[in-house]
Design an enzyme around this catalytic site. Structure first.
Site, PDB file in Angstrom:
ATOM      1  N   HIS A   1       0.994  -1.484  -0.374  1.00  8.72           N
ATOM      2  CA  HIS A   1       0.337   0.363  -0.126  1.00  8.72           C
ATOM      3  C   HIS A   1       1.167   1.260   0.329  1.00  8.72           C
ATOM      4  CE1 HIS A   1      -4.596   0.773   1.101  1.00  8.72           C
ATOM      5  NE2 HIS A   1      -3.879   2.114   0.814  1.00  8.72           N
TER       6      HIS A   1
ATOM      7  N   ASN B   1     -11.893  -0.350  -5.355  1.00 14.29           N
ATOM      8  CA  ASN B   1     -11.869   0.715  -4.585  1.00 14.29           C
ATOM      9  C   ASN B   1     -12.865   1.765  -5.108  1.00 14.29           C
ATOM     10  OD1 ASN B   1     -10.699  -1.036  -2.878  1.00 14.29           O
ATOM     11  ND2 ASN B   1      -8.582   0.728  -3.588  1.00 14.29           N
TER      12      ASN B   1
ATOM     13  N   TYR C   1     -14.821   5.585  -5.054  1.00 19.73           N
ATOM     14  CA  TYR C   1     -15.430   6.288  -3.793  1.00 19.73           C
ATOM     15  C   TYR C   1     -15.932   7.939  -4.687  1.00 19.73           C
ATOM     16  CZ  TYR C   1     -11.615   5.318  -1.223  1.00 19.73           C
ATOM     17  OH  TYR C   1     -10.567   4.603   0.060  1.00 19.73           O
TER      18      TYR C   1
ATOM     19  N   GLU D   1     -12.248  -0.536  -0.625  1.00 17.92           N
ATOM     20  CA  GLU D   1     -12.604   0.740  -0.138  1.00 17.92           C
ATOM     21  C   GLU D   1     -14.017   1.186  -0.496  1.00 17.92           C
ATOM     22  OE1 GLU D   1      -9.167   3.318  -0.936  1.00 17.92           O
ATOM     23  OE2 GLU D   1      -7.820   1.382   0.478  1.00 17.92           O
TER      24      GLU D   1
END
Length: 475
Positions: free
Chosen positions: A139, A313, A315, A379
């Site tokens: 990461h 992931n 957003y 995520e």
């Protein structure tokens, strides 16, 4: 301790809607996620050496307020309490990352046992709490010595990663059943080497493209090492921050802009990993930057090593049009052809639009393109300007609404045939948010960085209730 079997099971689809809301499949994995440099602290303990983020955060002007991850959320010292907090929330899975320079300080050679001991204690604590450990090997905290030797644009870094993967598997493979090779290689390559807003802060289209290939190579080589060292029941995965892209207008020029960004943002990873090929249009679009001679015979066989699941992931979506991106740009080969337009609607503290439809779009795209591959939303979350009120409570209704909308989108994707096996909130704790330092808060648990006091936000209580009922309470 013995690891639980985490290989994906066949999804039975969502349980039907009822008067009490939306129910997720039996066995759905309810998790939360963190990353080592963002929470651990203890930057110079147990033989840990600097990573590229230690160096970058100490470079004037790179991180807001000059913040560093030296202490962060002090998780290394407070880990048992943090695991107890997760147990109270009822999470079934915890996605954490292993700090490469804590485990292999120079990026080569034997493991540092003192560094591994922390992760042994963490895994034991999780298993005692009935929580499945989900380990991410990379990461973004590349050992600085490897960057000094050329970093991800150099082929040798992929070989060093495979060696490190073997060390971690040998130490933890009897107890960790789910392994992710890389987190968001797009960010590592294009933000780290393309526009330089992430560590190591280099700005070169060629370096970014070379880094992307060598990250793919590291993933494939690392997955092969894991496959050879772990029990056959182990789940091996990769996490990508795939971009949900939309044209500003329904014009040929804007649709071509979307194609260009899709090549350099999504298919640069999807095609080598799942199809053993480079996208032909990507090669054509970037011909002025490179002839891709750094891709050697046999590389694409390595990058396409079989895996058991894909982490997604998400957003916010991106709205793309014909135009030009600001320089330096992370969009190697596309920067002179595309522009990004702010989407309408509410926004988070990151100034990102709130649009859960983009998550549904990505999951159903993957349903169509990779129909046999189980998916995990590894995520998803939002930053807001949270604070503790005079009574000590942290109310975050915007985050609750964000998470509710995105879990609704996941449920809809499952109903539409996407094989989604789990959902991980980003993040468990407020933490060091990369170039934003401590100015942005993504956690469902508030951290007072002066005292390290943890306070459950309303979103943490809400998430615990979602887990307890196995779904969302919608009228």
């Amino acid at each position: 301790m013995t690891a639980v079997d985490a290989r994906p099971e066949t999804s039975a689809g969502p349980r039907p809607e009822s008067a009490t809301g939306l129910r997720f499949p039996t066995g759905f994995r309810w998790g939360t996620a963190t990353a080592a440099y963002q929470i651990e602290g203890a930057h110079a303990e147990d033989g840990r050496t600097p990573s590229i983020w230690d160096t970058f955060s100490r470079t004037a002007g790179k991180v807001r307020n000059g913040d560093t991850g030296d202490i962060a959320a002090d998780h290394l010292h407070r880990m048992p309490d943090d695991v107890a907090l997760m147990k109270d929330l009822g999470v079934t899975d915890y996605r954490f990352s292993i700090s490469w320079p804590r485990v292999q300080p120079t990026g080569r050679g034997p493991a540092a046992e003192r560094g591994l001991d922390f992760y042994r204690r963490l895994v034991d604590e999780l298993l005692d709490a009935g929580i499945r450990p989900v380990a991410t090997l990379y990461h973004w905290d590349l050992p600085q010595e490897l960057e000094d030797a050329g970093g991800w644009p150099e082929r040798d870094t992929a070989h060093r990663f495979a060696e490190y993967a073997g060390l971690a598997a040998d130490a933890l493979g009897d107890r960790v059943a789910t392994w992710t090779t890389l987190n968001e290689p797009w960010c590592a390559a294009f933000l780290g080497y393309g526009n330089g807003v992430h560590a190591p802060g280099r700005t070169s289209d060629l370096a970014a493209l070379r880094a992307a290939h060598h990250l793919n190579l590291a993933h494939g080589a690392g997955a092969a090492v894991l496959r050879g060292r772990l029990p056959s029941s182990a789940e091996i995965s990769l996490t990508l921050n795939l971009h949900a892209l939309r044209p500003l207008a329904d014009t040929e020029a804007d649709r071509d802009a979307v194609r260009r960004i899709d090549a350099v943002a999504n298919r640069i990873f999807l095609d080598p990993v799942f199809h053993g090929r480079l996208p032909a249009d990507l090669v054509a679009d970037t011909a002025a930057v490179t002839d891709w001679a750094f891709v050697r015979d046999g590389d694409l066989e390595v990058t396409s090593a079989p895996i058991d699941s894909l982490g997604v992931n998400y957003y916010a979506p991106s709205v793309v049009s014909a135009g030009a991106s600001p320089s330096p740009s992370p969009w190697a080969g596309a920067e002179r052809h595309v522009a990004f337009t702010p989407a309408d609607g509410p926004r988070t503290a990151m100034d990102w639009p709130v649009d859960a439809d983009g998550l549904h779009e990505l999951l159903t795209r993957l349903r169509d393109e990779l129909p046999a591959l189980p998916l995990l939303v590894t995520e998803n979350g939002a930053a807001y300007d949270d604070y503790a009120d005079p009574s000590g409570q942290v109310h975050d209704p915007e985050r609750v609404a964000y998470l509710d909308a995105h879990l609704t989108a996941v449920h809809r994707a499952i109903a539409d045939g996407a094989d989604v096996r789990g959902y991980f909130v980003w993040s468990l704790l407020d933490n060091f948010e990369w170039s934003y330092g401590y100015s942005k808060r993504f956690g469902i648990v508030h951290v007072d960085f002066a005292t390290q006091r943890r306070t459950r936000k309303d979103s943490a209580r809400w998430y615990a209730s979602v887990i307890a009922r196995g779904g969302l309470e919608h009228p």
